[in-house]
Enzyme design. Structure first.
Site, mmCIF file in Angstrom:
data_model
loop_
_atom_site.group_PDB
_atom_site.id
_atom_site.type_symbol
_atom_site.label_atom_id
_atom_site.label_comp_id
_atom_site.label_asym_id
_atom_site.label_seq_id
_atom_site.Cartn_x
_atom_site.Cartn_y
_atom_site.Cartn_z
ATOM 1 N N LYS A 95 0.833 -1.202 0.000
ATOM 2 C CA LYS A 95 0.000 0.000 0.000
ATOM 3 C C LYS A 95 0.869 1.254 0.000
ATOM 4 O O LYS A 95 1.712 1.435 0.883
ATOM 5 C CB LYS A 95 -0.891 -0.004 1.254
ATOM 6 N N HIS A 134 -3.203 5.203 -2.252
ATOM 7 C CA HIS A 134 -4.053 6.295 -1.775
ATOM 8 C C HIS A 134 -3.768 7.465 -2.717
ATOM 9 O O HIS A 134 -2.757 8.150 -2.584
ATOM 10 C CB HIS A 134 -3.718 6.662 -0.325
#
Ligand code: NCD
Ligand code: ZN
Length: 340
Positions: A95, A134
């Site tokens: 991530k 993100h």
């Protein structure tokens, strides 16, 4: 009227650690067969030992074997092939957080220099490890995600074999990107299918709906709704359920995150029923994720019926979305299969 869902998955989930993990883990494990666990702890998950220890704490907190935590690592450009390979099956994805963009992302990436990222992202491409992103710049808050489109395009074209998941998309621009690049996929939250900025700040300020990325305009929500309700094969459900204690939300300096884990499945059934799309819900909730991540989830069947459910005011110390309100469906039974 009842509906049965096979192995629902939550492909973007914050379970936290310590006391908070103990308080909220069962909210997910009661209704989902597994979840992609975000690594933004303090400090973030960056080594195999930390990842396995965290996975074990999650398994202890969920206290049964019918919820599989799919583990992720906090992206660092210095990760190389041998390091990433050493994780084997323990690792589902990596991530990437831009530095300082959201809760516990201070150690994230500053700048998107492709050459700095090349070694790590080529290694991930070769090993078949997806990159979850993100996708926000540090520009004006309503434009941050749209501004990130050019970075998604740059990543997608430079690393064509890398699966890139645009996490918790909130804009029509991001939806449009799905059809422009073969290797871009997306998760969509429950709350971004339901609310716009008006619900957060158009009247009295509602801190429990404040999150990153912030909810956008009606036409953005409509674009998200369309691909979710149609179960577009490149989108998956990811709640981004992000618990913060009540005092951190109802505060001057409200923490970002909406806590939806305990009500997500019920509210999704309500939403898909309202739009007469219940037949597509299982694809949005599990089949698409199975295809995109190539995973075989635990066999777990959840049955819901159309009787009202009054959402509790709090789970532990955390206020859920729809606290004190009535939803039109309730959970009735959970059946575990041979591998769960
Ligand atoms: C998340 C959190 O609290 O960890 N907050 C949020 O507003 N969504 C982090 C994130 O996914 O951005
Ligand atoms: Zn998140």
């Amino acid at each position: 009227m009842t509906i049965t869902l096979k192995s629902p998955l939550d492909m973007h989930l914050h379970l936290r650690d310590g006391e908070m993990l103990e308080q909220i883990a069962k909210c997910s494990s009661d209704t989902f067969a597994g979840g992609l666990i975000m690594p933004n702890l303090v400090p973030p998950v960056t080594t195999l030992d930390e990842l396995i220890a965290y996975k074990n704490r999650i398994n202890k907190a969920t206290n049964d074997n019918s919820f599989k935590p799919y583990m992720t690592l906090f992206y660092k450009p210095e990760y190389n092939y041998d390091f990433l390979k050493s994780f084997g099956d323990e690792l589902t994805a990596v991530k990437l957080y831009p530095a300082g963009i959201t809760t516990n992302s201070e150690g994230g990436l500053s700048g998107f220099d492709i050459e700095v990222m090349r070694g790590s992202l080529e290694a991930m491409s070769e090993l078949g490890i997806p990159l979850c992103v993100h996708g926000e710049t540090n520009g004006f808050v309503m434009d941050r995600e749209a501004e990130f489109s050019s970075i998604y395009a740059k990543l997608a074209t430079n690393f064509p074999k890398l699966k890139i998941i645009m996490e918790h998309i909130t804009t029509k621009e991001s939806v449009d990107l799905l059809n422009k690049f073969d290797n871009l996929y997306a998760t969509i939250t429950l709350h971004h299918l339901l609310i716009t900025l008006d619900d957060v700040a158009g009247g009295m300020l509602r801190p429990h709906l404040f999150c990153k990325p912030i909810a956008k305009r009606p036409h953005d929500r409509d674009a998200l709704l369309k691909v979710a309700l149609d179960a577009h094969p490149k989108v998956m459900f990811g709640s981004d359920s992000a618990p913060h204690p009540k005092h951190a939300k109802e505060a001057c300096g409200c923490a970002a995150g909406v806590f939806t884990a305990p009500i997500a499945l019920i509210a999704l059934v309500e939403l898909f029923e309202k739009h007469d799309k219940l037949d597509n819900l299982e694809r949005f909730l599990s089949a698409n994720a199975i295809n995109i991540y190539g995973i075989t989830p635990l066999e777990k069947t959840i049955t819901l019926e159309k009787t009202p459910y009054l959402v509790p005011e709090k789970f532990g110390d955390v206020v859920p979305m729809f606290a004190g309100e009535e939803l039109s469906w309730s959970l009735t039974s959970i059946t575990k299969g041979d591998n769960a």
